[in-house]
Design a protein around this motif. Structure first.
Motif, PDB file in Angstrom:
ATOM      1  N   ARG A 180      23.444   3.562  20.280  1.00 54.53           N
ATOM      2  CA  ARG A 180      23.738   4.777  20.794  1.00 54.53           C
ATOM      3  C   ARG A 180      23.992   5.002  22.192  1.00 54.53           C
ATOM      4  NH1 ARG A 180      20.888   9.467  21.190  1.00 54.53           N
ATOM      5  NH2 ARG A 180      18.951   8.267  20.890  1.00 54.53           N
ATOM      6  N   ILE A 181      24.722   5.587  22.547  1.00 55.54           N
ATOM      7  CA  ILE A 181      25.358   5.676  24.008  1.00 55.54           C
ATOM      8  C   ILE A 181      24.495   7.091  24.593  1.00 55.54           C
ATOM      9  CG2 ILE A 181      27.178   5.953  25.737  1.00 55.54           C
ATOM     10  CD1 ILE A 181      29.122   4.745  23.832  1.00 55.54           C
ATOM     11  N   ILE A 182      23.819   6.702  25.473  1.00 53.06           N
ATOM     12  CA  ILE A 182      22.979   7.891  26.050  1.00 53.06           C
ATOM     13  C   ILE A 182      23.364   8.245  27.530  1.00 53.06           C
ATOM     14  CG2 ILE A 182      20.989   7.534  24.586  1.00 53.06           C
ATOM     15  CD1 ILE A 182      19.662   6.165  26.860  1.00 53.06           C
ATOM     16  N   GLY A 183      24.113   7.306  28.115  1.00 57.92           N
ATOM     17  CA  GLY A 183      24.482   7.627  29.626  1.00 57.92           C
ATOM     18  C   GLY A 183      25.700   6.936  30.094  1.00 57.92           C
ATOM     19  N   VAL A 184      26.513   7.442  30.909  1.00 62.82           N
ATOM     20  CA  VAL A 184      27.558   6.857  31.727  1.00 62.82           C
ATOM     21  C   VAL A 184      27.374   6.726  33.229  1.00 62.82           C
ATOM     22  CG1 VAL A 184      30.099   7.087  31.893  1.00 62.82           C
ATOM     23  CG2 VAL A 184      28.840   7.921  29.662  1.00 62.82           C
ATOM     24  N   ALA A 185      27.687   5.833  33.798  1.00 62.79           N
ATOM     25  CA  ALA A 185      27.539   5.481  34.901  1.00 62.79           C
ATOM     26  C   ALA A 185      28.894   5.399  35.503  1.00 62.79           C
ATOM     27  CB  ALA A 185      26.856   4.105  35.397  1.00 62.79           C
ATOM     28  N   ASP A 186      29.232   6.100  36.581  1.00 65.08           N
ATOM     29  CA  ASP A 186      30.651   6.094  37.289  1.00 65.08           C
ATOM     30  C   ASP A 186      30.897   4.800  37.908  1.00 65.08           C
ATOM     31  OD1 ASP A 186      32.948   6.375  38.315  1.00 65.08           O
ATOM     32  OD2 ASP A 186      32.675   8.417  38.893  1.00 65.08           O
ATOM     33  N   GLU A 187      31.802   3.992  37.489  1.00 64.70           N
ATOM     34  CA  GLU A 187      32.087   2.615  38.026  1.00 64.70           C
ATOM     35  C   GLU A 187      32.266   2.631  39.653  1.00 64.70           C
ATOM     36  OE1 GLU A 187      35.050  -0.820  38.402  1.00 64.70           O
ATOM     37  OE2 GLU A 187      33.149  -0.500  37.678  1.00 64.70           O
ATOM     38  N   ASP A 188      32.738   3.812  40.301  1.00 60.07           N
ATOM     39  CA  ASP A 188      32.768   3.829  41.756  1.00 60.07           C
ATOM     40  C   ASP A 188      31.332   3.863  42.427  1.00 60.07           C
ATOM     41  OD1 ASP A 188      35.435   3.632  41.409  1.00 60.07           O
ATOM     42  OD2 ASP A 188      35.807   5.733  41.509  1.00 60.07           O
ATOM     43  N   ASN A 189      30.318   4.357  41.801  1.00 60.09           N
ATOM     44  CA  ASN A 189      29.130   4.542  42.286  1.00 60.09           C
ATOM     45  C   ASN A 189      28.052   3.128  42.227  1.00 60.09           C
ATOM     46  OD1 ASN A 189      29.637   6.964  43.129  1.00 60.09           O
ATOM     47  ND2 ASN A 189      28.973   7.791  41.234  1.00 60.09           N
TER      48      ASN A 189
END
Ligand code: ADP
Ligand code: MG
Length: 647
Positions: A431-440
């Motif tokens: 289950r996807i629980i988080g997204v990290a922004d590629e740029d950060n």
């Protein structure tokens, strides 16, 4: 009141010229009472000037004794002799010896500079003296604008400037016609009438007739002396001797600075050309330093995009250890042990692998990192949405996953919310629980699509390998990476019973980049320093020229009582000013270069710090001091008679 008795006892003066010794004076004994008017006569080469120079303390006897007002001069230092000249003697030369760059009034007032009289008082007195000698309206003329007679009267005024009781005149009418010669003699007679001792050297008997006493000299010996007549003195001397201020030192050096500036100003082109070396040198120094500083700051900025200062721990003895892959020296318990320590902010284990992600009918390869709950904290990365898995999720092997924005874009489309969706990671639905922004992501970004899952899930259900590839530690704020590194090493070595791991930190990268940067800076700095030294040699050369050109001026200044230190500071300041002004222009040039560079190549930032500018000035000034010193000292050490003789 004139109390300056001059007493020569058996004075001999010999010149050594080649293998021969020429005795210009032999065994001369002579007393001149205060207030006398004496003429010294004799053929050319008979020793008259030599005698006069000794009387004026410009020269010293080879043997015998000379006393001025009871003071034996043989034991005096050159500064003491300078003081005697300054306070007791005034010289009048055959060819006037006025300084051509100065006005009449400045020429007259010059001796008082070395007596420490403030400028205003000096000028006032000089004007009075010029007025008395009938030159009131010529005060602002330069020597070349005056006739010979006028110049000689200016030089008489100069001789009187410090109120010296003794006036020495070497052929004062020698360069004048009969009429003007008479005027000059009248002026000298008036001084005599006022109580001054006046000693005139001449080869002309009609001039000598004006004196009360005539001493005839031949081949260095006195052959006739008309003897002392009654002196009509007593109290009539112009005893005005201006009192110098208590700030003698300061005034003198201010004056030296003014004279140095005046001389530079008089040779503007030459000064500018000399300065060029210093300008280029300083500009080079500043530019190099500023480029270096810019590069350093850029490196630091780059490194900071690598994220927080972290410390990595790997199994094995070091990079490339063959056994590292096989041994499982780093354990989950190490992570737990490290996590309990004060100096550690956060810690995470790390395992990596490649997986295929599937969602619906889409599939893609991605890099998977198996990490602990503190992973994003260790790297200082904030998720753009959702949360990170917690310790429970890690211990219970919860199938949850954090994806980066590229994965989201690939499977769900930009801007869509993938939280809560279940994606197939290898064979495991997560289950996807988080997204990290590629740029950060900074340092933790890998070229691929990235996903993060609990390391227990990755090692237990995806790769099947229980060993940790590494542990990453973030030291608490206030602890340096070095300290943390030592503590971690100690702790793990204790836990493991031996050091079967090695550490690595980002600081090392910073250090190695800075090291390379430092080498570059050192190299270019050397070039800059060399150009400064070349500039310094130019300054030295021009100071030498300046000293040589102005030997006569130096002689005149010494004759009126300048100390060696006065001459030294005058020429040294000249060199220092060239360098200081060159330094200012150099810094301005460097700033200009910085502006141009910023336009042309914005990537190469120049950062000119105040420290850099300070260093630039310090180095250019010391170049002036160092390279100006030898020529200036040469000037100061000139023998006054020799310096005057070269006129
Ligand atoms: P005067 O002024 O009577 O013409 P000087 O006092 O100038 O004579 O010179 C006396 C003698 O000393 C001369 O023979 C001269 O050549 C010699 N003399 C003067 N100055 C020097 C010197 N600096 N070096 C060598 N000989 C000198
Ligand atoms: Mg002479």
């Amino acid at each position: 009141m004139n109390d300056t008795r001059l007493e020569l006892t058996r004075v001999t003066r010999e010149y050594i010229s080649g293998p021969n010794t020429i005795a210009a004076l032999r065994d001369v004994s002579l007393t001149i009472e205060p207030g006398e008017m004496v003429a010294i006569v004799g053929a050319s080469g008979s020793g008259k000037s030599t005698l006069l120079n000794i009387l004026g303390c410009l020269d010293r006897p080879t043997a015998g004794s000379y006393r001025v007002a009871g003071q034996e001069t043989g034991v005096l230092s050159s500064d003491d002799l300078a003081r005697l000249r300054r306070e007791r003697v005034g010289f009048v030369f055959q060819h006037y010896n006025l300084l051509s760059s100065l006005t009449a009034v400045d020429n007259v007032s010059m001796p008082a500079i070395y007596d420490g009289l403030p400028r205003r008082d000096r000028i006032r007195r000089a004007e009075t003296l010029l007025g008395r000698l009938g030159l009131k309206d010529r005060a602002d003329h330069r020597p070349h604008q005056l006739s010979g007679g006028q110049q000689q009267r200016v030089s008489i005024a100069r001789a009187l400037m410090n109120g010296g009781p003794v006036i020495l005149a070497d052929e004062p009418t020698g360069a004048l016609d009969q009429n003007t010669g008479e005027q000059v003699l009248q002026a000298l007679k008036e001084l005599h009438a006022k109580g001054h001792t006046v000693i005139i050297v001449t080869h002309d008997m009609t001039v000598a007739q004006h004196a009360d006493r005539i001493i005839e000299i031949r081949d260095g010996s006195i052959i006739a002396d008309s003897g002392l007549r009654a002196i009509q003195d007593e109290g009539r001397q112009d005893s005005f001797r201006p009192r110098s201020s208590g700030w003698i030192g300061l005034w003198r050096h201010l004056e030296a600075a003014r004279m140095a500036m005046a001389s530079l100003n008089a040779h503007r082109l030459r000064t500018l050309l000399t300065m060029l070396g210093i300008i280029i040198g300083t500009a080079a120094v500043v530019t190099v330093a500023a480029l270096g500083e810019g590069a350093r700051l850029r490196v630091i900025a780059n490194i900071s995009t690598l994220g927080t200062n972290t410390l990595d721990i790997y199994p094995g003895a070091g990079w490339g250890d063959m056994r590292a892959g096989a041994v499982a020296t780093l354990k989950a318990s190490d992570v737990a042990a490290l996590g309990r320590h004060d100096y550690i902010d956060s810690v995470t284990p790390m395992v990596t692998g490649k997986v295929t992600l599937r969602f619906g009918n889409l599939a893609a390869n991605a890099s998977i990192s198996g990490v602990g709950s503190q992973y994003f904290r260790v790297h200082g990365v904030r998720l753009s949405s959702g949360t990170v898995f917690d310790d429970d999720a890690v211990s219970q092997l919860a199938p949850v996953i954090v994806i980066d924005s590229k994965v989201r874009d690939k499977f769900f489309g930009p801007g869509m919310d993938p939280l809560g969706q279940v994606i197939l990671v290898g064979m495991v639905p997560c289950r996807i629980i988080g997204v990290a922004d590629e740029d950060n992501l900074g340092a933790i970004r890998r070229g691929d699509l990235n996903v993060w899952a609990p390391y227990t899930v990755v090692s237990g259900r995806l790769t099947g390998s229980a060993r940790l590839e590494g542990i990453t530690v973030r030291p608490k704020a206030g602890y340096t990476t070095e300290v943390a590194e030592q503590a971690v090493t100690k702790l793990l070595a204790l836990l493991h019973g031996r050091k079967d791991f090695y550490t690595y930190n980002v600081d090392l990268i910073r250090k190695s980049i800075e090291g390379a940067n430092y080498t570059m800076t050192l190299l270019t700095s050397m070039i800059a320093v060399i150009s400064l030294i070349v500039g310094g040699i130019g300054v030295m050369n021009i100071t030498l020229v300046s000293v040589t050109e102005r030997t006569q001026e130096i002689g005149v200044r010494l004759a009126v009582g300048a100390r060696q230190s006065d001459i030294l500071s005058q020429f040294l300041l000249e060199a220092v000013f060239v360098c200081l002004i060159g330094g200012v222009l150099g810094v301005l040039c460097a700033i200009g270069i910085g502006e141009v560079l910023a336009k042309v190549a914005p990537a190469t930032a120049m950062v000119i710090s105040p420290v850099t500018i300070l260093i630039a000035f310090a180095s250019s000034t010391s170049i002036g001091l160092i390279f100006g010193f030898v020529p200036a000292r040469n000037a100061a050490r000139l023998n006054p008679v020799d310096a005057l003789g070269k006129s």
